[in-house]
Design an enzyme around this catalytic site. Structure first.
Site, PDB file in Angstrom:
ATOM      1  N   SER A 133      -9.548   1.311   3.085  1.00  0.00           N
ATOM      2  CA  SER A 133      -8.774   2.261   2.310  1.00  0.00           C
ATOM      3  C   SER A 133      -7.737   1.602   1.417  1.00  0.00           C
ATOM      4  O   SER A 133      -7.139   2.251   0.556  1.00  0.00           O
ATOM      5  CB  SER A 133      -8.076   3.247   3.243  1.00  0.00           C
ATOM      6  OG  SER A 133      -7.135   2.575   4.063  1.00  0.00           O
ATOM      7  N   LYS A 149       0.839  -1.192   0.000  1.00  0.00           N
ATOM      8  CA  LYS A 149       0.000   0.000   0.000  1.00  0.00           C
ATOM      9  C   LYS A 149       0.878   1.247   0.000  1.00  0.00           C
ATOM     10  O   LYS A 149       1.935   1.268   0.643  1.00  0.00           O
ATOM     11  CB  LYS A 149      -0.888  -0.046   1.244  1.00  0.00           C
ATOM     12  CG  LYS A 149      -1.943   1.025   1.361  1.00  0.00           C
ATOM     13  CD  LYS A 149      -2.812   0.722   2.587  1.00  0.00           C
ATOM     14  CE  LYS A 149      -3.934   1.725   2.768  1.00  0.00           C
ATOM     15  NZ  LYS A 149      -4.807   1.353   3.904  1.00  0.00           N
ATOM     16  N   SER A 173      -9.703  -1.436   6.953  1.00  0.00           N
ATOM     17  CA  SER A 173      -9.128  -1.134   5.639  1.00  0.00           C
ATOM     18  C   SER A 173      -8.419  -2.284   4.952  1.00  0.00           C
ATOM     19  O   SER A 173      -8.096  -2.197   3.774  1.00  0.00           O
ATOM     20  CB  SER A 173      -8.173   0.058   5.751  1.00  0.00           C
ATOM     21  OG  SER A 173      -8.901   1.243   5.969  1.00  0.00           O
TER      22      SER A 173
END
Length: 439
Positions: free
Chosen positions: A144, A68, A168
């Site tokens: 997210s 990420k 997330s």
């Protein structure tokens, strides 16, 4: 198709993944914010040579991993999905998690897109574009860790590393038909990961099987790579917290979860309904005036909110600003109340092996259905509701995809007892074999 085996060499699998990213065109650039083509090819070749010599570094040696875009990589800016940090100073060193992956021989293929500053469960990003859901590109990917989930579900990586503050990792896993694991918060070091909440952030994998989640956990937590103990379903004590966390759910979600619960009971598990709303509803009651996440985010962003406000996603900026309204006494009060609640839930779960519930109560909506602020906030709250409870209580949690003929994916969340991360993964492997016999 979910993948549990790793055929061919690491180099061959890497070339196939890179070809898939290239073939995706603009979609590929919405999933990945940066590719490490040359570095990944060198790492894959080195892994292949170790494999030929019988000198594997561990369970992730040669596996294709995406990270990420909030993890530092030495020599480049960490944008955390924002426009504001595009010109930030380059990181001096890799994030701790990235360093552990490299040391274990993982092939880091690239950085994945995310919600700006990790502050939404929907997954929209106005700066870098929004990846479409892997099962239906018109639908949201979940956030997210939006690009993380899509990268694995579309065969662009074998494992993705995300962060989970209120769901997330688990939300995009559930919406894209993947396994997602949120470990106990202190299990994986967060150094070099751009924070959202000091109190609640955790780091974990999104992947195609519990075996991959367990292998990644051993690397990220820096523990011995040991096989998960085999667990039988018969006799397991499984609690179902009906009430708040089953409310406002789509019929398709409830039907898939009920089918799974019935199958587990048929296999000999002791499935019981548990009245836990008095505890599971407390995170919402305590944080009606403001949340720990918002207050901590407001402090993290204190130097930018006024001077560079125009560079934020307005949806994100509004949520951060609300953290400025929580006074110090209220913030400390929430922390103190939380400290008392943790052992209270532990006591209520003492006779259970795990809790089972929908990971999220709704199917992935279409992107055009969440553009208006009220629809966005309503959807975001529903997506975060169930998983965020167990960040608040700091319990390990795992989402498993449930088999469905229709495209929208449904996730079943397993919540383990405090600190028993490997035990939860072992339970997840048993459930997975029952729900998806191919495993």
């Amino acid at each position: 198709m979910r993948m549990t085996k790793t055929p061919a060499t690491s180099s061959q699998r890497l070339e196939a993944a890179l070809a898939t990213i290239t073939a995706a065109g603009d979609d590929g650039s919405r999933i990945f914010t940066r590719l490490y083509r040359d570095v990944a090819q060198a790492a894959a070749l080195a892994a292949d040579r170790r494999a030929e010599a019988g000198q594997r570094l561990g369970p992730l040696d040669g596996r294709l991993v995406s990270i990420k875009d909030l993890f530092d990589v030495a020599g480049e800016a960490t944008t955390a999905g924002s426009a504001l940090l595009r010109s930030a100073a380059p990181a001096a060193r890799d994030a701790d998690a990235v360093g552990r992956l490299r040391a274990a021989g993982a092939v880091i293929i690239g950085k994945t897109n995310m919600t700006e500053f990790a502050y939404s469960g929907v997954g929209l990003n106005p700066h870098y574009g929004t990846p479409g859901n892997a099962l239906d590109g018109a639908c949201i990917p979940g956030g997210s860790s939006s690009g993380a989930g899509v990268s694995v579900a579309r065969g662009m990586a074998e494992i993705a590393i995300g962060s989970d503050t209120g769901g997330s990792v688990r939300i995009p896993s559930a919406l894209n038909g993947l396994v997602g694991f949120k470990p106990s918060q202190a299990r994986v070091p967060r150094g070099g990961a751009f924070p959202l909440s000091f109190t609640l952030d955790a780091i974990g994998p999104l992947c195609s099987s519990v075996a991959d989640a367990a292998a990644t956990d051993s690397v990220l937590a820096d523990i011995a790579d040991e096989a998960l103990p085999a667990r039988a379903l018969r006799g397991l004590r499984l609690g179902v917290p009906r009430g708040l966390l089953f409310s406002q759910a789509h019929d398709e979600v409830l039907a898939a979860v009920e089918q799974a619960l019935s199958g587990l009971a048929d296999a000999g598990a002791k499935v019981s309904n548990e009245a836990l709303d008095d505890l599971l509803g407390e995170p919402f009651r305590l944080q009606e005036r403001g949340t720990l996440v918002a207050a901590e985010a407001a402090w993290i962003h204190r130097d930018w909110m006024d001077t560079r406000a125009s560079e934020y996603d307005p949806m994100v900026l509004g949520r951060i600003r609300r953290g400025q309204t929580l006074d110090a006494a209220a913030y400390v009060g929430i922390l103190q109340a939380r400290a008392a609640l943790l052992p209270a839930l532990d006591a209520r779960m003492a006779d259970l092996d795990a809790l089972l519930l929908p990971t999220v109560p709704i199917l992935a909506p279409r992107m055009d259905e969440v553009q208006a602020e009220d629809a966005f906030l309503r959807t975001n709250a529903l997506l975060l509701r169930n998983p965020s409870v167990f960040n608040f209580f700091d319990l390990p949690a795992l989402t498993l995809p449930l088999p469905r003929g229709a495209k929208p994916a449904v996730g079943l969340m397993l919540v383990g007892r405090r600190g028993r991360d490997r035990e939860l993964l072992a339970l997840g492997a048993a459930f997975e074999s029952h729900i998806n016999p191919a495993f």
